[in-house]
Design an enzyme around this catalytic site. Structure first.
Site, PDB file in Angstrom:
ATOM      1  N   HIS A   1      18.104  79.374  34.345  1.00 55.85           N
ATOM      2  CA  HIS A   1      17.479  80.335  35.251  1.00 55.85           C
ATOM      3  C   HIS A   1      18.044  81.729  34.974  1.00 55.85           C
ATOM      4  O   HIS A   1      19.120  81.868  34.384  1.00 55.85           O
ATOM      5  CB  HIS A   1      17.764  79.946  36.707  1.00 55.85           C
ATOM      6  CG  HIS A   1      17.024  78.729  37.157  1.00 55.85           C
ATOM      7  ND1 HIS A   1      17.073  78.257  38.447  1.00 55.85           N
ATOM      8  CD2 HIS A   1      16.218  77.873  36.477  1.00 55.85           C
ATOM      9  CE1 HIS A   1      16.319  77.169  38.552  1.00 55.85           C
ATOM     10  NE2 HIS A   1      15.797  76.910  37.367  1.00 55.85           N
TER      11      HIS A   1
ATOM     12  N   GLU B   1      19.517  83.913  36.835  1.00 55.88           N
ATOM     13  CA  GLU B   1      20.851  84.193  37.381  1.00 55.88           C
ATOM     14  C   GLU B   1      21.941  83.566  36.517  1.00 55.88           C
ATOM     15  O   GLU B   1      22.993  84.156  36.303  1.00 55.88           O
ATOM     16  CB  GLU B   1      20.985  83.645  38.814  1.00 55.88           C
ATOM     17  CG  GLU B   1      20.000  84.237  39.811  1.00 55.88           C
ATOM     18  CD  GLU B   1      18.729  83.412  39.942  1.00 55.88           C
ATOM     19  OE1 GLU B   1      18.189  82.938  38.922  1.00 55.88           O
ATOM     20  OE2 GLU B   1      18.262  83.237  41.080  1.00 55.88           O
TER      21      GLU B   1
ATOM     22  N   CYS C   1      17.617  79.914  43.787  1.00 54.57           N
ATOM     23  CA  CYS C   1      17.459  78.504  44.170  1.00 54.57           C
ATOM     24  C   CYS C   1      18.825  77.960  44.608  1.00 54.57           C
ATOM     25  O   CYS C   1      19.827  78.677  44.598  1.00 54.57           O
ATOM     26  CB  CYS C   1      16.893  77.699  43.003  1.00 54.57           C
ATOM     27  SG  CYS C   1      18.061  77.467  41.642  1.00 54.57           S
TER      28      CYS C   1
ATOM     29  N   CYS D   1      21.416  78.202  41.712  1.00 55.43           N
ATOM     30  CA  CYS D   1      21.876  79.566  41.433  1.00 55.43           C
ATOM     31  C   CYS D   1      22.702  80.123  42.591  1.00 55.43           C
ATOM     32  O   CYS D   1      23.654  80.863  42.368  1.00 55.43           O
ATOM     33  CB  CYS D   1      20.698  80.466  41.104  1.00 55.43           C
ATOM     34  SG  CYS D   1      19.943  80.021  39.527  1.00 55.43           S
TER      35      CYS D   1
HETATM   36 ZN   LIG Z   1      17.918  79.159  40.067  1.00 51.53          ZN
END
Ligand SMILES: [Zn+2]
Length: 168
Positions: A58, A60, A88, A91
């Site tokens: 992801h 991040e 999410c 993260c």
């Molecule tokens: Zn994430």
């Protein structure tokens, strides 16, 4: 803790949006992130799950990895993370592990959000690291790039279905 003016916040969120644009060009879900310290970007990232076929890549995570490398330190104290969409659960956990004290996100993620929508990992008092969270910076742009992506994706799927029918 770092204090940013509204203008500065929008400036860095635009940088995160530029990262999201990179995902979009690779037909990935367009989410972008930058990490800022002392007024400078120390880490950048965008969702690269499809390109690299890595479930956890992801925006991040990519930005945290880059910032850790640049700083030579796993702790990103005194930094601020800007991300276009609410982090999410994974993260949000990673932000705590990296000791990032401040997070600004553009638009909420009602389906997967771990920073207020479904869970609130960043401010959960049971965890020993608490993060200051601000939302809504360039919200319309951050949400808009996602909506465009999903709309185009649906249209593409429909076109594929139609083409398949015509060839039956
Ligand atoms: Zn994430």
């Amino acid at each position: 803790m770092a204090e940013f003016t509204q203008e500065e916040k929008e400036f860095f969120m635009r940088e995160a949006l530029k990262e999201a644009q990179k995902s979009l060009e690779k037909e990935e879900i367009p989410i972008g992130c930058v990490i800022v310290k002392d007024g400078e970007i120390i880490g950048r990232g965008h969702n690269a799950r499809e390109e690299q076929q890595k479930a956890i890549l992801h925006a991040e995570i990519m930005a945290i990895n880059e910032a850790n490398e640049n700083e030579g330190n796993w702790r990103l104290l005194d930094s601020m993370l800007f991300v276009t969409i609410e982090p999410c659960v994974m993260c949000s956990g990673a932000i705590g592990l990296a000791r990032i004290p401040q997070v600004i996100y553009g638009a909420a993620n009602q389906k997967f959000g771990g920073a207020g929508s479904l869970y609130d990992i960043l401010t959960d008092i049971r965890l020993n690291h608490r993060v200051e969270v601000e939302t809504g910076i360039l919200e319309a742009e951050c949400a808009g790039i996602m909506q465009d992506f999903f709309r185009k994706n649906r249209e593409k799927k429909k076109a594929v279905k139609r083409a398949a029918k015509e060839h039956c």
